[in-house]
Design an enzyme around this catalytic site. Structure first.
Site, PDB file in Angstrom:
ATOM      1  CB  CYS A 120      43.370  81.004  43.555  1.00 36.26           C
ATOM      2  SG  CYS A 120      42.452  82.479  44.002  1.00 36.26           S
ATOM      3  CG  HIS A 249      41.226  77.946  44.291  1.00 35.57           C
ATOM      4  ND1 HIS A 249      41.303  78.384  45.599  1.00 35.57           N
ATOM      5  CD2 HIS A 249      40.610  78.936  43.601  1.00 35.57           C
ATOM      6  CE1 HIS A 249      40.771  79.574  45.680  1.00 35.57           C
ATOM      7  NE2 HIS A 249      40.327  79.939  44.487  1.00 35.57           N
ATOM      8  CG  ASN A 279      38.128  81.873  46.786  1.00 33.84           C
ATOM      9  OD1 ASN A 279      39.306  81.766  47.093  1.00 33.84           O
ATOM     10  ND2 ASN A 279      37.735  82.084  45.534  1.00 33.84           N
TER      11      ASN A 279
END
Ligand code: UT7
Length: 323
Positions: A120, A249, A279
């Site tokens: 990420c 993120h 996500n």
């Protein structure tokens, strides 16, 4: 031996984003038999819906779609790009790399091309290496893409992960600062990692799905990362109170809000793309940025703080100027 001359600074010329058409709501997941609810997911994670790639939609398809949009928006042609970096932790296969395939699809002939896996944090890592390449003179224009097809690595019966992860891609074109009056458009990166926490988010092998110790990652993210973000501001010479936006993120809305509070930038718009994107790991930051620019929520020349973090564990932050 001689060295080639680079550019004193790099900047982002344009962004582009791509999301698959299929919308999966929280109710859809609950209706599939997973023991969860819209109320739980919204209140604990902040997600209302996410996008999932179609069965025939590959990682390279999504990466090329986002990369093509960024390239078109930059005003450059394919011939101007001499390096393509795809940040991803969900490649279709270990070889060939995704970057070379995407470059060929976009008509970019014979660029340097590699994939980069910092999960990420991948987009922030890729942006930093692109900026360094431009400054060192090893590339003039770089296409940086964050792309993920996490849906293929998720156990759709595991409620601790299947409600979180999603698919998509975001991209940026990086090039030299040509106006001698303009400052750098990509600030110094602050990056780091801790392999001692590697087991906290992992895919054990090719036959396994993503597992994550959610609470441990949550604790780490909400306690260890605001100093990283503040350091990136300090190195860039930008006070947090001067930031137009904070784009971390998109892991969990509660994490995002907790870090934002600790950075001390109450005026900054905080990205909340997770609500409808889920996500998307390395794609989440460029996806959020391209949407904020499209909506006019951030304007050209404004300073924005990026913060990527996740599996590895790895993290990276830098301040950028909106193109
Ligand atoms: O992108 C990479 C970085 N990743 C992250 O930053 C993720 C960080 N972690 C998180 O975002 C959160 O820890 C999660 C969203 C993964 C989980 O939220 P939480 O508030 O930490 O929940 P929890 O794991 O502490 O679970 C609380 C309760 C448990 O039930 P009991 O034991 O209290 O009865 C879970 O079994 O919620 C239960 N639960 C669920 N209930 C309904 C866990 N998942 C679900 C679910 N629906 N999907």
């Amino acid at each position: 031996m001689r060295l080639i001359e680079g550019s004193p600074a790099a900047r982002i010329l344009a962004f582009g984003g791509y999301q698959p058409a299929k919308v999966v709501t929280n109710d859809d997941i609950a209706a599939s038999g997973v023991d969860t609810s819209d109320e739980w997911i919204r209140s604990r994670v902040g997600i209302a819906s996410r996008r999932i790639a179609g069965p025939d939609e590959s990682l390279a398809d999504m990466a090329a779609a986002a990369g093509g949009k960024a390239l078109a928006a930059s005003g450059l042609s394919a011939a101007d790009i001499d390096l393509v970096i795809v940040a991803t932790c969900t490649p279709e296969a270990p070889i060939p790399n995704t970057a070379a395939t995407v470059a060929t699809r976009l008509g970019i002939l014979a660029p340097g091309a590699y994939d980069l896996n910092a999960a990420c944090a991948g987009f922030c890592y890729a942006l930093a290496t692109a900026s360094d390449a431009v400054r060192a003179g090893t590339a003039r224009h770089v296409l940086v893409i964050g792309a993920e097809k996490l849906s293929q690595w998720v156990d759709w019966t595991d409620r601790s992960t299947c409600i979180i992860f999603a698919d998509g891609a975001g991209a940026a074109v990086v090039g030299p600062v040509t106006d001698p009056q303009a400052g750098p458009g990509i600030g110094p990166v602050v990056w780091g990692s801790d392999g001692g926490m590697a087991d906290k988010i992992a895919i054990a092998d090719r036959n396994s799905f993503i597992v994550q110790e959610g609470q441990a990652v949550f604790r780490w993210a909400t306690t260890a990362l605001h100093p990283v973000a503040r350091k990136a501001c300090e190195l860039a010479g930008v006070d947090p109170t001067e930031l137009a936006a904070f784009v971390p993120h998109q892991a969990n809305l509660r994490i995002i809000e907790a870090i934002a509070r600790k950075i001390g930038a109450p005026q900054a718009r905080v990205a909340d793309d997770i609500v409808h994107a889920g996500n998307t790991s390395s794609a989440s930051i460029p996806l959020a940025l391209s949407r904020m620019i499209e909506r006019g929520e951030i304007g050209s020349g404004e300073a924005v703080l990026l913060l990527g973090f996740g599996a590895g564990i790895s993290y990276a932050a830098q301040v950028i100027t909106v193109p």
